[in-house]
Design a protein around this motif. Structure first.
Motif, PDB file in Angstrom:
ATOM      1  N   LEU A 244       0.863  -1.172   0.000  1.00  0.00           N
ATOM      2  CA  LEU A 244       0.000   0.000   0.000  1.00  0.00           C
ATOM      3  C   LEU A 244       0.902   1.224   0.000  1.00  0.00           C
ATOM      4  O   LEU A 244       1.730   1.398   0.898  1.00  0.00           O
ATOM      5  N   VAL A 245       0.758   2.048  -1.019  1.00  0.00           N
ATOM      6  CA  VAL A 245       1.580   3.246  -1.176  1.00  0.00           C
ATOM      7  C   VAL A 245       0.707   4.464  -0.936  1.00  0.00           C
ATOM      8  O   VAL A 245      -0.420   4.537  -1.444  1.00  0.00           O
ATOM      9  N   HIS A 246       1.224   5.406  -0.156  1.00  0.00           N
ATOM     10  CA  HIS A 246       0.486   6.635   0.119  1.00  0.00           C
ATOM     11  C   HIS A 246       1.340   7.837  -0.248  1.00  0.00           C
ATOM     12  O   HIS A 246       2.528   7.888   0.064  1.00  0.00           O
ATOM     13  N   LEU A 247       0.726   8.806  -0.913  1.00  0.00           N
ATOM     14  CA  LEU A 247       1.394  10.044  -1.274  1.00  0.00           C
ATOM     15  C   LEU A 247       0.562  11.234  -0.806  1.00  0.00           C
ATOM     16  O   LEU A 247      -0.668  11.239  -0.945  1.00  0.00           O
ATOM     17  N   THR A 248       1.243  12.223  -0.249  1.00  0.00           N
ATOM     18  CA  THR A 248       0.640  13.530   0.004  1.00  0.00           C
ATOM     19  C   THR A 248       1.492  14.550  -0.731  1.00  0.00           C
ATOM     20  O   THR A 248       2.458  14.203  -1.420  1.00  0.00           O
ATOM     21  N   GLY A 249       1.178  15.818  -0.559  1.00  0.00           N
ATOM     22  CA  GLY A 249       1.996  16.834  -1.192  1.00  0.00           C
ATOM     23  C   GLY A 249       3.412  16.865  -0.678  1.00  0.00           C
ATOM     24  O   GLY A 249       4.314  17.374  -1.353  1.00  0.00           O
ATOM     25  N   ALA A 250       3.636  16.294   0.539  1.00  0.00           N
ATOM     26  CA  ALA A 250       4.953  16.404   1.164  1.00  0.00           C
ATOM     27  C   ALA A 250       5.610  15.073   1.485  1.00  0.00           C
ATOM     28  O   ALA A 250       6.772  15.043   1.876  1.00  0.00           O
ATOM     29  N   SER A 251       4.898  13.958   1.337  1.00  0.00           N
ATOM     30  CA  SER A 251       5.458  12.689   1.810  1.00  0.00           C
ATOM     31  C   SER A 251       5.091  11.536   0.899  1.00  0.00           C
ATOM     32  O   SER A 251       4.108  11.597   0.138  1.00  0.00           O
ATOM     33  N   VAL A 252       5.892  10.469   0.999  1.00  0.00           N
ATOM     34  CA  VAL A 252       5.647   9.213   0.291  1.00  0.00           C
ATOM     35  C   VAL A 252       5.931   8.078   1.259  1.00  0.00           C
ATOM     36  O   VAL A 252       6.932   8.120   1.988  1.00  0.00           O
ATOM     37  N   SER A 253       5.069   7.067   1.288  1.00  0.00           N
ATOM     38  CA  SER A 253       5.326   5.897   2.129  1.00  0.00           C
ATOM     39  C   SER A 253       4.816   4.651   1.436  1.00  0.00           C
ATOM     40  O   SER A 253       3.934   4.722   0.582  1.00  0.00           O
ATOM     41  N   ALA A 254       5.393   3.508   1.797  1.00  0.00           N
ATOM     42  CA  ALA A 254       4.944   2.220   1.266  1.00  0.00           C
ATOM     43  C   ALA A 254       4.958   1.208   2.397  1.00  0.00           C
ATOM     44  O   ALA A 254       5.928   1.136   3.165  1.00  0.00           O
TER      45      ALA A 254
END
Length: 274
Positions: A244-254
Motif C-alpha cells: 500500500l503506497v500513500h502520497l501527500t503533497g509532502a510525503s511518500v510511504s509504502a
C-alpha cells in the motif's frame, strides 16, 4: 479518470501488486494460483476499507510459457477495477510476451509496430509513467520519451513504474538482476517531478532512495525470496504479499501487506480522528 475516496483526506493511495505469475492448465509450483490471489487482494481491500486511486502491477503478469493465461488474467483485472473503482495500470516483465500488450490499453507513447509498451496515464492529479523493461534495460528512445514527458511538472507529481528495480538487491543471487541502466534512469529523474519509482522482480520488498527519488520494490503476490537461503541457491516461501503506497503533497510511504496473517495477539477498538 477520477480520484478515489482517499483523495478527500489529501492522501493518494496506490495499491501496488507485482509478479502475479498467472498460469494456465496448472498451478505455479503445483501450489499457487496467482489469479486467485488477485481476487483475494480485491476482497482484502474492500474488507479493510482501502480506496485506492490506482492499482499498479509491476510486471511478470504471467509465468513464462503460460501466454494462454492472459485472457483469464484480463477478466480478473477487469473485476478488480470494477470492485475497487480504480484503474489498473500494468507494465510487462521478463516473463511476459507481446500478448501482454492487449492488457495495457492503447493510450500513450506506443506507436504501431513498436516493441515497447511504454505509456503515460493520468489519474486525478497523479501522472504515471509506465515503462517496459521486459529485456532488463530501458532503451535510449524510451529514456528520451520519458525525458520529454517529464519536461513539465504535473499535479502532485509523477509515479514511475517498471518491472526491474533500478538498483541491486542485497541478495547475492539477485545482485545482477536489477535494471541494467538503472543509474541512467535515476539521473534522468533527479530534478523532475518524479515522486516515486515502483518496481518488482526481486520477490522481496525493498525501500531505497537515489538522487532524492524514493524507490519502492514491491513484494510478490505468489512467493517471497527466502532471505537466508543457502549461498548459491534461491528459495521461495509461498507467502502472498503486496504494498500500500500513500502520497501527500509532502510525503511518500509504502507498507508491505500479507494476505495471510497469524491470529492477532489482541484486538481493541480505537477511535479514528475525523
Amino acid at each position: 479518470m477520477g480520484e478515489g475516496m482517499s483523495a478527500a483526506s489529501g492522501r493518494r493511495t496506490i495499491l501496488h501488486l507485482s509478479d502475479v505469475h498467472a498460469t494456465h492448465g496448472g498451478l505455479l509450483y503445483d501450489a499457487v494460483d496467482g489469479i486467485e490471489r488477485l481476487e483475494r487482494v480485491g476482497r482484502y481491500a474492500i474488507d479493510a476499507g482501502v480506496t485506492p486511486e490506482a492499482i499498479v502491477i509491476t510486471g511478470d503478469l504471467v509465468e513464462r510459457g503460460h501466454a494462454a493465461a492472459y485472457p483469464r488474467l484480463r477478466e480478473a483485472l477487469d473485476r478488480l477495477c470494477c470492485a475497487l473503482g480504480a484503474p489498473v495500470l500494468a507494465v510487462v516483465g521478463n516473463h511476459d510476451t507481446a500478448a501482454a500488450a492487449t492488457l495495457l490499453g492503447d493510450d500513450g507513447w506506443r506507436a504501431p509496430g513498436s516493441l515497447t509498451a511504454d505509456r503515460i496515464a493520468h489519474v486525478g492529479d497523479l501522472r504515471f509513467a509506465l515503462l517496459d523493461s521486459a529485456d532488463g534495460a530501458l532503451h535510449p528512445q524510451q529514456l528520451a520519451r520519458l525525458r520529454d514527458a517529464l519536461a513539465e511538472p504535473f499535479g502532485l507529481g509523477t509515479v514511475v513504474a517498471l518491472h526491474h528495480p533500478p538498483l541491486p538487491s542485497p541478495l547475492p543471487s539477485l545482485a545482477k538482476q536489477s535494471l541494467a541502466n538503472g543509474d541512467e534512469l535515476m539521473r534522468l529523474l533527479a530534478g523532475t517531478d518524479a515522486r516515486l519509482v515502483l518496481a518488482g522482480h526481486f520477490h522481496h520488498p525493498m525501500w531505497a532512495s537515489q538522487g532524492g527519488v524514493p524507490i519502492s520494490v514491491g513484494p510478490s503476490l505468489v512467493y517471497q525470496q527466502v532471505m537466508d537461503a543457502v549461498p548459491g541457491t534461491v528459495a521461495g516461501d509461498g507467502e502472498a504479499m503486496f504494498s500500500l503506497v500513500h502520497l501527500t503533497g509532502a510525503s511518500v510511504s509504502a507498507s508491505s501487506v500479507r494476505l495471510t496473517s497469524p491470529a492477532p495477539l489482541f484486538t481493541r477498538h480505537i477511535v479514528v480522528p475525523a
